[in-house]
Design an enzyme around this catalytic site. Structure first.
Site, PDB file in Angstrom:
ATOM      1  N   GLY A 236       0.818  -1.200   0.000  1.00 26.98           N
ATOM      2  CA  GLY A 236       0.000   0.000   0.000  1.00 26.98           C
ATOM      3  C   GLY A 236       0.851   1.247   0.000  1.00 26.98           C
ATOM      4  O   GLY A 236       2.080   1.200  -0.087  1.00 26.98           O
ATOM      5  N   ALA A 237       0.188   2.396   0.129  1.00 30.69           N
ATOM      6  CA  ALA A 237       0.886   3.676   0.130  1.00 30.69           C
ATOM      7  C   ALA A 237       1.833   3.762   1.318  1.00 30.69           C
ATOM      8  O   ALA A 237       1.473   3.413   2.449  1.00 30.69           O
ATOM      9  CB  ALA A 237      -0.130   4.810   0.176  1.00 30.69           C
ATOM     10  N   ARG A 238       3.064   4.203   1.053  1.00 25.30           N
ATOM     11  CA  ARG A 238       4.086   4.389   2.091  1.00 25.30           C
ATOM     12  C   ARG A 238       4.359   3.121   2.891  1.00 25.30           C
ATOM     13  O   ARG A 238       4.762   3.183   4.062  1.00 25.30           O
ATOM     14  CB  ARG A 238       3.685   5.508   3.047  1.00 25.30           C
ATOM     15  CG  ARG A 238       3.444   6.851   2.397  1.00 25.30           C
ATOM     16  CD  ARG A 238       4.684   7.381   1.718  1.00 25.30           C
ATOM     17  NE  ARG A 238       4.573   8.792   1.416  1.00 25.30           N
ATOM     18  CZ  ARG A 238       5.385   9.460   0.613  1.00 25.30           C
ATOM     19  NH1 ARG A 238       6.378   8.808   0.018  1.00 25.30           N
ATOM     20  NH2 ARG A 238       5.231  10.743   0.402  1.00 25.30           N
ATOM     21  N   SER A 239       4.168   1.992   2.289  1.00 25.13           N
ATOM     22  CA  SER A 239       4.399   0.728   2.995  1.00 25.13           C
ATOM     23  C   SER A 239       5.870   0.342   3.035  1.00 25.13           C
ATOM     24  O   SER A 239       6.278  -0.506   3.822  1.00 25.13           O
ATOM     25  CB  SER A 239       3.608  -0.395   2.316  1.00 25.13           C
ATOM     26  OG  SER A 239       4.051  -0.579   0.977  1.00 25.13           O
ATOM     27  N   HIS A 277      13.371   9.321  -4.122  1.00 23.86           N
ATOM     28  CA  HIS A 277      13.672   8.032  -4.746  1.00 23.86           C
ATOM     29  C   HIS A 277      15.062   8.056  -5.375  1.00 23.86           C
ATOM     30  O   HIS A 277      15.833   7.096  -5.244  1.00 23.86           O
ATOM     31  CB  HIS A 277      12.623   7.714  -5.823  1.00 23.86           C
ATOM     32  CG  HIS A 277      11.383   7.070  -5.281  1.00 23.86           C
ATOM     33  ND1 HIS A 277      11.046   5.767  -5.569  1.00 23.86           N
ATOM     34  CD2 HIS A 277      10.423   7.530  -4.451  1.00 23.86           C
ATOM     35  CE1 HIS A 277       9.916   5.457  -4.949  1.00 23.86           C
ATOM     36  NE2 HIS A 277       9.511   6.520  -4.268  1.00 23.86           N
ATOM     37  N   ARG A 278      15.392   9.125  -6.063  1.00 26.93           N
ATOM     38  CA  ARG A 278      16.708   9.216  -6.723  1.00 26.93           C
ATOM     39  C   ARG A 278      17.838   9.225  -5.710  1.00 26.93           C
ATOM     40  O   ARG A 278      18.884   8.617  -5.923  1.00 26.93           O
ATOM     41  CB  ARG A 278      16.752  10.464  -7.600  1.00 26.93           C
ATOM     42  CG  ARG A 278      15.932  10.330  -8.876  1.00 26.93           C
ATOM     43  CD  ARG A 278      15.910  11.624  -9.660  1.00 26.93           C
ATOM     44  NE  ARG A 278      15.192  11.467 -10.923  1.00 26.93           N
ATOM     45  CZ  ARG A 278      14.778  12.471 -11.679  1.00 26.93           C
ATOM     46  NH1 ARG A 278      14.997  13.721 -11.287  1.00 26.93           N
ATOM     47  NH2 ARG A 278      14.139  12.234 -12.810  1.00 26.93           N
ATOM     48  N   ARG A 280      17.933   7.789  -2.912  1.00 28.21           N
ATOM     49  CA  ARG A 280      18.057   6.480  -2.267  1.00 28.21           C
ATOM     50  C   ARG A 280      18.774   5.469  -3.154  1.00 28.21           C
ATOM     51  O   ARG A 280      19.325   4.485  -2.664  1.00 28.21           O
ATOM     52  CB  ARG A 280      16.648   5.987  -1.919  1.00 28.21           C
ATOM     53  CG  ARG A 280      16.577   4.901  -0.893  1.00 28.21           C
ATOM     54  CD  ARG A 280      15.144   4.714  -0.433  1.00 28.21           C
ATOM     55  NE  ARG A 280      14.260   4.395  -1.556  1.00 28.21           N
ATOM     56  CZ  ARG A 280      12.956   4.685  -1.565  1.00 28.21           C
ATOM     57  NH1 ARG A 280      12.409   5.308  -0.554  1.00 28.21           N
ATOM     58  NH2 ARG A 280      12.209   4.345  -2.597  1.00 28.21           N
ATOM     59  N   GLU A 289      12.880   7.088 -17.970  1.00 26.76           N
ATOM     60  CA  GLU A 289      11.467   7.367 -17.708  1.00 26.76           C
ATOM     61  C   GLU A 289      10.670   6.944 -18.936  1.00 26.76           C
ATOM     62  O   GLU A 289      10.728   7.594 -19.987  1.00 26.76           O
ATOM     63  CB  GLU A 289      11.261   8.843 -17.397  1.00 26.76           C
ATOM     64  CG  GLU A 289      11.929   9.282 -16.100  1.00 26.76           C
ATOM     65  CD  GLU A 289      11.710  10.750 -15.791  1.00 26.76           C
ATOM     66  OE1 GLU A 289      11.153  11.467 -16.659  1.00 26.76           O
ATOM     67  OE2 GLU A 289      12.104  11.186 -14.698  1.00 26.76           O
ATOM     68  N   ASP A 323       9.229   0.685 -11.460  1.00 26.02           N
ATOM     69  CA  ASP A 323       8.469   1.332 -10.392  1.00 26.02           C
ATOM     70  C   ASP A 323       7.620   2.459 -11.008  1.00 26.02           C
ATOM     71  O   ASP A 323       8.142   3.516 -11.347  1.00 26.02           O
ATOM     72  CB  ASP A 323       9.431   1.890  -9.349  1.00 26.02           C
ATOM     73  CG  ASP A 323       8.756   2.250  -8.044  1.00 26.02           C
ATOM     74  OD1 ASP A 323       7.524   2.172  -7.964  1.00 26.02           O
ATOM     75  OD2 ASP A 323       9.480   2.628  -7.097  1.00 26.02           O
TER      76      ASP A 323
END
Length: 422
Positions: A236-239, A277-278, A280, A289, A323
């Site tokens: 889910g979101a932010r899981s 994200h980048r 990390r 993209e 992703d």
């Protein structure tokens, strides 16, 4: 060459003294680890663990035959005992090679922290590499990738897989580690996930750990983990699903990160998500993209067309991290007019099925390692609009079809990965 691990933990051991954390609380039995130390064929000792003579005795070994004691790093853990009769421990200068009387050869390799890596060659030519805690190889030779004269992949590598997965990625990039190399995690600290999660995470990196006192035979192949080619990570979101997916590939080189969300002009919150994200990702990863996933799965490099017969050449097999599938589906539903009820019924439904079928067929046939992320939906409130319900239903179908082609499917909840398959 026989290798006994007198300890497999970080310099302060696991559990750490007086530490109340979850990892230390469950570090009992085989999960309790003294500082890492290696006994090679009973003649070479690398690094020291507290009470080395007792540690050796518990493993059914003796230190009486040790002729050389080498240190790989400054020891900042508990006070170390050097048993009477052992040679004085020392370090070897980078690039220097020692030839022991019994036929073993030891070469000191540079690492990117204060310390030394050691390449050990046995009397029958078996080769292992040992790196210090928190260390990764430095100055890898561009021709052969490791300071071993181009001798091919190591039979065994022991290193800090959890804290320095990039070190393993460097070795793989240079051909020093391949599918037959036994990768053993050592220097395990209390930052490691507790319990079975440790072993699952290491297996995803193609590595394993063994209990203190374990004896391994360098060159045995049977224990090397069999890596899944295709993995679907749901959540889910932010899981934590994206972080889990990225973690699974940090020990591999040449990863292509496929971002299906693109950019959204004027959306500062989206821009911040993309930036996080980048930041990390490892700096060595490439990013593209695109929502044109089929050519990438068929083996084409980013921006190129796949071969007409769908085959992939040797240079086209770098891992893909996609992703995410939910954003890919949004893009495709936009393309086919799925949000309009009339268009959906006349042509959109059929066009979407064709695009999903093409993607699933490409996943089934791909030769590239793939980790894909998707949202798990349908467990909450029913969407209020027909378009929202349509998206929910189609994403559920896509996840099921994509997951059916994967060797491993994970569900991430509150940052914890649950294996649904594999």
């Amino acid at each position: 060459m026989e290798l006994t691990l007198l300890g497999t933990g970080a310099p302060q051991g696991l559990p750490r003294p007086d530490c109340p954390c979850a990892a230390c609380a469950v570090a009992i039995g085989d999960e309790a680890r003294a500082a890492t130390a290696l006994l090679v064929d009973g003649v070479l000792l690398i690094d020291l663990t507290p009470g080395p003579a007792f540690a050796a005795a518990r493993a059914g070994k003796s230190l009486a035959g040790v002729r050389q004691v080498l240190l790989s790093h400054p020891h900042d853990g508990p006070t170390l005992e050097v048993p009477a009769g052992l040679p004085t421990p020392g370090r070897v200068a980078d690039g220097r090679e020692l030839a022991l009387l019994d036929g073993h050869r030891v070469k000191a390799l540079a690492v990117d922290i204060p310390g030394t890596g050691y390449e050990i060659t046995g009397t029958a030519g078996e080769r292992l590499l040992y790196l210090p805690p928190g260390g990764a190889p430095a100055g890898l030779d561009n021709g052969h990738g490791h300071g071993n004269g181009g001798g091919g992949p190591y039979d065994m590598v022991l290193l800090d897989v959890l804290e320095r997965p990039d070190g393993l990625a460097r070795l793989r990039a240079r051909g020093a580690v391949d599918a037959a190399t036994d990768v053993v995690a050592v220097h395990i600290d209390h930052g490691a996930p507790p319990g079975p999660e440790l072993h699952r995470r290491l297996a995803a990196a193609g590595a394993r750990t063994v209990p203190d006192g374990g004896t391994l035979v360098v060159g045995e192949y049977h224990a090397v983990p069999d890596l899944p080619r295709r993995t679907l990570v749901l959540g889910g979101a932010r899981s934590g699903k994206s972080a889990e997916a990225e973690r699974r590939l940090t020990s591999f080189p040449d990863v292509l990160y496929v971002a299906t969300g693109g950019t959204r002009e004027g959306d500062t919150e989206w821009a911040e998500r993309i930036w996080l994200h980048r930041e990390r990702r490892p700096a060595s990863w490439r990013t593209v993209e695109t929502c044109d996933l089929v050519p990438l799965l068929e083996g084409a490099a980013a921006g190129e067309e796949a071969a007409g017969d769908g085959t992939a050449g040797p240079g086209d097999l770098s891992p893909l991290l996609i992703d995410c599938l939910a954003l890919w589906l949004t893009h495709v539903m936009d393309d086919v007019g799925a949000w309009d009820d009339e268009t959906w019924e006349t042509s959109g439904r059929r066009a979407l099925r064709e695009r999903v079928d093409a993607l699933v067929t490409a996943v089934r046939a791909t030769r590239r390692p793939v980790v894909a992320v998707s949202n798990e939906v349908g467990s909450g409130v029913v969407p209020a609009t027909a378009a929202g319900r349509r998206f929910r239903d189609e994403l559920g179908r896509l996840n099921a079809a994509f997951g059916a082609e994967c060797e491993q499917v994970l569900l991430v909840v509150a940052g914890q990965a649950l294996a649904l398959r594999g």
